[in-house]
Design an enzyme around this catalytic site. Sequence first.
Site, PDB file in Angstrom:
ATOM      1  CE  LYS A  45      58.017 -21.589  60.124  1.00  0.00           C
ATOM      2  NZ  LYS A  45      58.746 -20.742  59.379  1.00  0.00           N
ATOM      3  CG  ASN A  46      59.387 -22.018  55.887  1.00  0.00           C
ATOM      4  OD1 ASN A  46      58.797 -21.423  56.784  1.00  0.00           O
ATOM      5  ND2 ASN A  46      60.585 -22.542  56.056  1.00  0.00           N
ATOM      6  NE  ARG A 116      63.111 -13.023  58.083  1.00  0.00           N
ATOM      7  CZ  ARG A 116      63.892 -11.947  58.209  1.00  0.00           C
ATOM      8  NH1 ARG A 116      63.850 -11.201  59.300  1.00  0.00           N
ATOM      9  NH2 ARG A 116      64.700 -11.607  57.227  1.00  0.00           N
ATOM     10  CB  CYS A 140      63.895 -18.096  64.311  1.00  0.00           C
ATOM     11  SG  CYS A 140      62.532 -19.247  64.549  1.00  0.00           S
ATOM     12  NE  ARG A 145      65.879 -14.766  59.654  1.00  0.00           N
ATOM     13  CZ  ARG A 145      64.862 -15.598  59.909  1.00  0.00           C
ATOM     14  NH1 ARG A 145      64.365 -15.682  61.140  1.00  0.00           N
ATOM     15  NH2 ARG A 145      64.307 -16.293  58.919  1.00  0.00           N
ATOM     16  N   PRO A 146      68.951  -9.161  57.565  1.00  0.00           N
ATOM     17  CG  PRO A 146      70.811  -8.651  56.269  1.00  0.00           C
ATOM     18  CD  PRO A 146      70.362  -9.529  57.393  1.00  0.00           C
ATOM     19  CB  ILE A 147      64.654  -7.190  54.375  1.00  0.00           C
ATOM     20  CG1 ILE A 147      64.392  -5.738  54.811  1.00  0.00           C
ATOM     21  CG2 ILE A 147      64.208  -8.158  55.462  1.00  0.00           C
ATOM     22  CD1 ILE A 147      62.905  -5.412  54.846  1.00  0.00           C
ATOM     23  CG  ASP A 148      70.588  -6.368  51.918  1.00  0.00           C
ATOM     24  OD1 ASP A 148      70.337  -7.177  52.836  1.00  0.00           O
ATOM     25  OD2 ASP A 148      71.404  -6.608  51.023  1.00  0.00           O
ATOM     26  CD  GLN A 149      70.621  -8.791  48.036  1.00  0.00           C
ATOM     27  OE1 GLN A 149      70.499  -9.122  46.840  1.00  0.00           O
ATOM     28  NE2 GLN A 149      71.500  -7.880  48.426  1.00  0.00           N
ATOM     29  CG  ASP A 329      64.746 -24.084  57.968  1.00  0.00           C
ATOM     30  OD1 ASP A 329      63.781 -23.823  57.236  1.00  0.00           O
ATOM     31  OD2 ASP A 329      65.548 -23.220  58.382  1.00  0.00           O
ATOM     32  CB  ILE A 351      72.062 -20.478  55.668  1.00  0.00           C
ATOM     33  CG1 ILE A 351      72.275 -21.620  54.667  1.00  0.00           C
ATOM     34  CG2 ILE A 351      70.956 -19.532  55.217  1.00  0.00           C
ATOM     35  CD1 ILE A 351      72.599 -21.185  53.256  1.00  0.00           C
ATOM     36  NE  ARG A 421      57.067 -17.545  66.965  1.00  0.00           N
ATOM     37  CZ  ARG A 421      57.875 -16.497  67.009  1.00  0.00           C
ATOM     38  NH1 ARG A 421      58.926 -16.450  66.226  1.00  0.00           N
ATOM     39  NH2 ARG A 421      57.635 -15.496  67.818  1.00  0.00           N
TER      40      ARG A 421
END
Length: 443
Positions: A45-46, A116, A140, A145-149, A329, A351, A421
Amino acid sequence: MPFHDEAIGAQEVSPAQPEIMPTKERMLITGGNPLEGEIRVSGGKNTAVAVIPATLLCDEPCTIENLPDIEDVRALVDILRKLGATVTYVPGEFMTVDPRPAEGSKVGYRDSQRLRASYYLLGALLGRCGQAEVAAPGGCDIGPRPIDQHLKGFRALGAQTEAIGGRIRIKADPLEGGDVFFDMVTVGGTINVMLAAARARGTTTIYNPAKEPHIVDLANFLNSMGARVRGAGTDVIRIRGQQSLHGSTYTVIPDQIETGTLMIAAAATRGDVTIHGCIPTHMESLTAKLLEMGVKVTDLDNDAIRVRTIGSHRAVNIKTQVYPGFPTDLQQPMSALLTTARGTSIVQETIFEQRFKHLDEIARMGAIIQVVDRTAIINGVPELYGAPVTATDLRAGAALVVAGLMAKGVTEIYEPEYIDRGYEHIEEKLRSLGADIRREPVD
Ligand code: EPZ
């Protein structure tokens, strides 16, 4: 989930809430059957959710094989089609993407919320056309779950970034290679920068990247199209941007987390299962823990793993880490297994901040668990008892399936759509191994 963008003064955006789907079905499991036999794991999936957006970087059609037929893949097919790409998708066979007609650079709110990985369209569209606008992603609810990076990485490639009202807008003119040093290891951030850098002018160096198997698989796919990605899976990734990329036919790797979930389910039911089409070296951290518990795990021919249990399981301690450490996971399915191990197990989730919601549900089945911050203390009990429970996210759902398979009596799992999913045909696979599992509509 809120995220901050220093470039425009840390605008706090309205946290996008994962879509809570109405309960339409429930899964019914009558536990106690040992899983026995052979099963083939699906494609990852990922990796799939990174490779599919990457086809937009190409100037010719690409064909991807071994994709899992899951909701996240179907969502990406819809998104690529709305961007104008021609997508031929035969579930279980192949997907061909012809990106040439695609002229769009925006992904709407509802589509972005479906998964996501919709945020990978940021990197892919930035690489394809120098701009992108994507709404805050779904996915999920396992903590902020920031996306600053991700945005930091795009800015290192010359992009202007703006995050207002739950929408992310990026634009680079030109898109130029640069150095990116991630403040923490981020799978999504690494993938997004790899996607944009593949078509940037010049060389991009990513320091402190993620090393998961799907990072290496994406690099291999990009290189199969003529990209120049070196060092994936190591501490430094170097990408020399290319003006154009040619078509490719590529087979994605098997799903590391589905493999692990099936291994855990085999152990939980004290069965004897051989999982084919997997990559045992991706499973080493889980294999080590299962062996420590007293489970028999045998790697076969580099593409299969056999899992058997003889006797009881010993309690073990788990601490989730970035790859090659114990995968976050698999923390949830593993913690279900530990509820009946002999002794006390300590599970540390390093994590994500809120990845223990499944434990409240499993406690309803008789488990004895205490949660303190990001640590769960699990005191083993002789057995679990079936009960009505609710899935709160994808891997929480997987954990409830494991618990239901080992419990005495019937377990009803509500909101099983979360499981769809990330797991292809999960009931069929488990039924083929002897599980008493089915789904029925809920009035
Ligand atoms: C990916 O999520 C996976 N999702 C997750 O799998 C997986 O749990 C995770 O990687 C870790 O392996 C997909 O690949 C679609 P991260 P991602 O960026 O990319 C923080 C599943 O069940 N962070 O590696 O969101 C973040 O909050 C899903 O299949 C920032 O602070 O994970 C987290 O605490 C669940 N800022 C940590 O880093 C950022 O800009 C790791 O996140 C990015 C991340």
